[in-house]
Design an enzyme around this catalytic site. Sequence first.
Site, PDB file in Angstrom:
ATOM      1  CG  ASP A 101      -0.166   0.142   2.534  1.00  0.00           C
ATOM      2  OD1 ASP A 101       0.862  -0.548   2.682  1.00  0.00           O
ATOM      3  OD2 ASP A 101      -0.583   0.934   3.399  1.00  0.00           O
ATOM      4  CD  GLU A 166       4.424   1.254   7.072  1.00  0.00           C
ATOM      5  OE1 GLU A 166       5.045   1.644   8.066  1.00  0.00           O
ATOM      6  OE2 GLU A 166       4.187   2.010   6.101  1.00  0.00           O
ATOM      7  CD  GLU A 167       3.207   4.307   3.787  1.00  0.00           C
ATOM      8  OE1 GLU A 167       3.227   4.963   4.848  1.00  0.00           O
ATOM      9  OE2 GLU A 167       4.228   4.126   3.089  1.00  0.00           O
ATOM     10  CG  HIS A 431       5.325   9.124   3.792  1.00  0.00           C
ATOM     11  ND1 HIS A 431       5.032   9.016   5.127  1.00  0.00           N
ATOM     12  CD2 HIS A 431       5.601   7.869   3.380  1.00  0.00           C
ATOM     13  CE1 HIS A 431       5.129   7.755   5.504  1.00  0.00           C
ATOM     14  NE2 HIS A 431       5.492   7.038   4.451  1.00  0.00           N
TER      15      HIS A 431
HETATM   16 ZN   LIG Z   1       7.011   2.221   3.979  1.00  0.00          ZN
END
Ligand SMILES: [Zn+2]
Length: 460
Positions: A101, A166-167, A431
Amino acid sequence: MNHTEKDVAALRAHVDELFPAVQADLETLVRIPSVSAAAFDQAHVATSAETVAGLLRGVGLPDVRILRSARPDGSAGAPAVVARRPARTGEPTVLLYAHHDVQPPGDALAWDTDPFEPTQVGERLFGRGAADDKAGLMAHVGALRALAAAGDELGVGVTLFVEGEEESGSPSFARFLADHHELLAADVIVVADSTNWKVGVPALTTSLRGLVDGVVTVEVLDHAVHSGMFGGPVLDANVLLARLVATLHDDAGSVAVAGLTGAGEPEVDYAEADFRGDASVLDGVALAGTGTIAGRLWTKPAIAVIGIDATSVAHASNTLAPRAAAKISVRIPPGLEPEAAEEALRAHLEGHAPFGARVTWTPGEQGKAFGAPADSPAMRAARTAFAAAWGTEPVDIGVGGSIPFIADLLEAFPQAAVLVTGVEDPDSRAHGANESVHLGELRNVVLAEALLLRQLAGAV
Ligand SMILES: [Zn+2]
């Protein structure tokens, strides 16, 4: 044990040969907008899991499954992909972690290219997830392909675990580890979700700060009163909150909360000019704290106020505020337990109530810090493999942020050696807008991981 130059060169030739396919598969993955944040269409995360499962079926792992576990609120977690090949008797099992993800793309205008259309510029491939962490996944896949191409029939057991949320803070992760404990059990865990020191210099991430947060509320009046009629003998809650928050640091900007201590200094430092540039510090602003920059980022606590509840400027009136609140976020270094850090923070805040104001603390989230042992056989194997792949000794680095699921992994598999590696470099902008992976570095990571698997199998 050392990898002979001839062996390394032969394996490197295989990596070079198969790298275009690794890049093409990475590009296919980047085109799937697998954003796990709830506001985004989760069908893409499901498509991504299917695509990952297809890739893993092609790397000689006979058992490939798409699995979900429940989140604490009872809803289904995002799909993870687990693929494995059991170890031969007496051989260790290695768990290779990555996540499929990604973070939301953020402001589209801040990107120079379409975030979900992989675009190569020079040696870098741009796109959301091109580095974090679809490149981590392709490092695992590439390493297994390279070993297969070299004819290695490693006895080492391999389990690929590709998480899907995870995000979003890995909400079903602990439950997933419990539900599939036997499937995931391993002697060595390679988490390919961090960064190297810089292009050309590999790194093992040996420390990660943990996190403690919560809300402090300051109350001073029963209700708002006229600031002209009553101001003077009593300070408003905004001023008192500011005074309380100001006690969290000393005049040099170091954390001044008893019990929030740091660990030792790291072996590498972050140049001040780089830090100023990377953090976009305005000209003339002095840096806070003492010691090396890297130590301030990785091995010392840091406190930030990440939100304040107070009357907004637009709604300001001539009244004394009865109440104000702030959300306090503390990054804690390895060696400090979140419970102890939270207790230290609470005691400090309550003990520094300005003018006897009512101070209440409401705890929030906690995440453990990670500190690798100074040395272990798995770390030695990783360092040897990195040195052979890059031709440069790796350095130990810390990361100021946290990877909360590592604490869950260590709790589930306390005997396992956890190696935190990655494909990112300081320009990867995970990110952020214009995320990218350096393709030469990804190639080195693939080779290093193949060498590491060989070494863990006792083949060299
Ligand atoms: Zn990561």
